[in-house]
Scaffold this motif. Structure first.
Motif, PDB file in Angstrom:
ATOM      1  N   ILE A 121       1.485   4.645   1.328  1.00  0.00           N
ATOM      2  CA  ILE A 121       1.090   5.323   2.567  1.00  0.00           C
ATOM      3  C   ILE A 121       1.016   6.833   2.387  1.00  0.00           C
ATOM      4  O   ILE A 121       0.163   7.507   2.960  1.00  0.00           O
TER       5      ILE A 121
ATOM      6  N   THR B 224      -6.015   3.755  11.282  1.00  0.00           N
ATOM      7  CA  THR B 224      -7.141   4.207  10.464  1.00  0.00           C
ATOM      8  C   THR B 224      -7.791   3.036   9.748  1.00  0.00           C
ATOM      9  O   THR B 224      -9.019   2.923   9.683  1.00  0.00           O
ATOM     10  N   GLU B 225      -6.967   2.144   9.222  1.00  0.00           N
ATOM     11  CA  GLU B 225      -7.474   0.988   8.493  1.00  0.00           C
ATOM     12  C   GLU B 225      -8.315   0.087   9.392  1.00  0.00           C
ATOM     13  O   GLU B 225      -9.390  -0.368   9.028  1.00  0.00           O
TER      14      GLU B 225
ATOM     15  N   GLU C 274       0.819  -1.213   0.000  1.00  0.00           N
ATOM     16  CA  GLU C 274       0.000   0.000   0.000  1.00  0.00           C
ATOM     17  C   GLU C 274       0.850   1.260   0.000  1.00  0.00           C
ATOM     18  O   GLU C 274       1.873   1.350   0.699  1.00  0.00           O
TER      19      GLU C 274
ATOM     20  N   MET D  44       3.817   7.483  10.283  1.00  0.00           N
ATOM     21  CA  MET D  44       2.865   7.424   9.170  1.00  0.00           C
ATOM     22  C   MET D  44       2.273   6.019   9.031  1.00  0.00           C
ATOM     23  O   MET D  44       1.067   5.851   8.844  1.00  0.00           O
ATOM     24  N   VAL D  45       3.116   5.018   9.145  1.00  0.00           N
ATOM     25  CA  VAL D  45       2.657   3.634   9.017  1.00  0.00           C
ATOM     26  C   VAL D  45       1.717   3.270  10.152  1.00  0.00           C
ATOM     27  O   VAL D  45       0.670   2.636   9.942  1.00  0.00           O
TER      28      VAL D  45
ATOM     29  N   LYS E  87      -0.178   5.252  11.983  1.00  0.00           N
ATOM     30  CA  LYS E  87      -1.448   5.957  11.814  1.00  0.00           C
ATOM     31  C   LYS E  87      -2.286   5.307  10.717  1.00  0.00           C
ATOM     32  O   LYS E  87      -3.508   5.200  10.834  1.00  0.00           O
ATOM     33  N   HIS E  88      -1.624   4.882   9.659  1.00  0.00           N
ATOM     34  CA  HIS E  88      -2.323   4.210   8.571  1.00  0.00           C
ATOM     35  C   HIS E  88      -2.982   2.931   9.070  1.00  0.00           C
ATOM     36  O   HIS E  88      -4.144   2.643   8.746  1.00  0.00           O
ATOM     37  N   LYS E  89      -2.265   2.165   9.861  1.00  0.00           N
ATOM     38  CA  LYS E  89      -2.805   0.908  10.384  1.00  0.00           C
ATOM     39  C   LYS E  89      -3.995   1.165  11.301  1.00  0.00           C
ATOM     40  O   LYS E  89      -5.005   0.459  11.253  1.00  0.00           O
TER      41      LYS E  89
END
Length: 453
Positions: free
Chosen positions: A366, A437-438, A364, A430-431, A433-435
């Motif tokens: 990011i 949110t997902e 993905e 960043m990673v 936060k992405h996780k």
């Protein structure tokens, strides 16, 4: 503080401000800079006024409160050295906690000399300018190997790796009371205003003159206190853009302040002359945060998921520090080009065969983030590449050429506690936060559907 102005918000009282007009004439300069000097009366007045102000207003900083007894001379010199190296290009408020942690871990020069580069890099992470800590470690080893006696004079201190003219003067005067000057950006600003010096402050001849003038001012009885007072004045009242002239203890000796009262085209903030900074080099990199699921290189039941970290070369930018696998790009690149570059890197550097060693669970994009160094503006394109080891085998990286790469698996908990550089920390955040949110937007699912190539 060496080679730069201390990054501290100015502390100054409110004062009347007059509208500033565009300057139509160059700032006034008193004769040739080589002919400028402080008279005996000026020197005595500046010393007395500045030291009196410093005694009342100096900041309570941990490296100033350490014992200065003869039995602790080496520890005092070491503490001043560490603090001055940390203060270069860094805010005082930031340095305080770093200094305390450092001195708790390595209280003496001999303790530091036994440390590894990786250990000091971990402790230093977040302060930036990592070349400083490499030299600090190397210098400590040199002193210990040379007998362990800490040098006291500027000439002997200059022989140590990483100690320049400023740091040598600071250690000699503050730790050992040698009557020698120090010149940093704060001192340049104060002296240039005292003497209305408009010469380029970066010019070698001008720098030499500032050292000469600072040497005239330094108090022979309290050289360390005077040097700290001069720097403290520049860091607080005599600031770059908002000087508190009304509260300045040496305003009576400030020539530019006197001129500004007579000529509306002259302003205190015109000094020192502003030097145009060199443009930052723009660079781009593709960063791949590689996560291995069901990694067999485990240390327990909580270690089934691991990230790959690569150690940078021991020379150059961020030498010896850990980062996620990344590739420098020639220019801005689209997603397809970036992934191709990452794939080539993983294949050529680690002989990583995704078909044989693992399958792609997800890949993905990011996002992007920018990290700024003193001379480089690095734009990082960040992706999360999740792999699943096949069967009971681990993913085995083997460099095919003679140039070795140091790497390791790190689980999520240990990665979060590592002393990462601020750039790597940005990517990791960043990673994470992405996780988060997902997981919050897709109930019951831990990941998106795999992106197959």
């Amino acid at each position: 503080m060496e080679a730069g102005v201390e990054k501290k918000t100015a502390i100054s009282p409110k004062s009347k401000k007059r509208p500033r007009r565009k300057r139509e004439v160059p700032p006034t300069e008193v004769g040739d800079i080589e002919d400028i000097s402080f008279s005996k009366d000026e020197t005595l007045q500046i010393r007395a006024s500045l030291l009196e102000w410093y005694d009342k207003n100096q900041r309570d900083l941990p490296w100033r409160t350490m014992s200065g007894g003869l039995d602790e001379r080496d520890k005092r010199g070491y503490a001043v050295w560490v603090s001055e190296v940390m203060l270069q290009q860094t805010r005082v408020s930031t340095v305080i906690d770093y200094f305390k942690r450092w001195m708790n871990k390595w209280p003496t020069l001999h303790h530091l000399a036994q440390a590894s580069l990786e250990e000091v890099n971990e402790m230093w992470a977040g302060l930036g300018y990592y070349r400083r800590v490499r030299f600090l470690l190397q210098g400590a080893k040199e002193v210990v190997e040379g007998g362990g006696r800490f040098p006291e004079t500027v000439s002997d201190l200059r022989k140590i790796k990483g100690i320049g003219e400023y740091t040598a003067g600071a250690i000699a005067s503050i730790a050992f009371r040698k009557a020698v000057p120090v010149v940093d950006g704060n001192v340049v600003r104060v002296i240039s205003r005292l003497k209305t010096i408009s010469a380029n402050p970066k010019d070698a001849a001008t720098v030499k003159s500032f050292w000469k003038l600072a040497g005239q001012l330094v108090d022979p009885c309290r050289p360390g206190d005077f040097n700290q007072a001069l720097m403290e004045l520049g860091a607080t009242l005599c600031s770059l853009s908002n000087p508190g002239c009304a509260a300045c203890p040496i305003s009576a000796q400030c020539h530019v302040l006197s001129l500004s009262g007579e000529n509306e085209l002259v302003h205190v903030t015109d000094y020192p002359t502003k030097v145009v900074k060199a443009k930052q080099r723009h660079e781009f990199s593709a960063v791949s945060v590689v996560e291995i699921l069901n990694c067999q290189e485990t240390m327990g039941p909580q270690s089934s998921s691991k990230y790959i970290l690569v150690k940078r070369p021991n020379k150059g930018l961020l030498a010896g520090l850990w980062e996620f696998p990344s590739v420098l790009l020639e220019k801005e690149a689209d997603l397809t080009s970036r992934r191709k570059a990452v794939d080539n890197y993983l294949q050529s550097s680690f002989n990583l065969d995704l078909k044989e060693s693992a399958r792609i669970v997800s890949r993905e994009n990011i996002g992007e983030c920018v990290h700024v160094f003193s001379h480089i503006r690095l734009k990082m394109y960040v992706e999360l590449l999740v792999l699943h080891a096949k069967g009971n085998r681990s993913i085995d990286y083997k460099r095919q050429d003679k140039e070795s790469i140091t790497w390791k698996y790190v689980d999520n908990e240990n990665l979060g506690n590592m002393g990462l550089t601020s750039g790597v920390r940005k990517v990791y955040t960043m990673v994470q936060k992405h996780k988060q949110t997902e997981q919050s937007t897709i109930p019951g699912r831990r990941r998106k559907t795999a992106v197959r190539r």
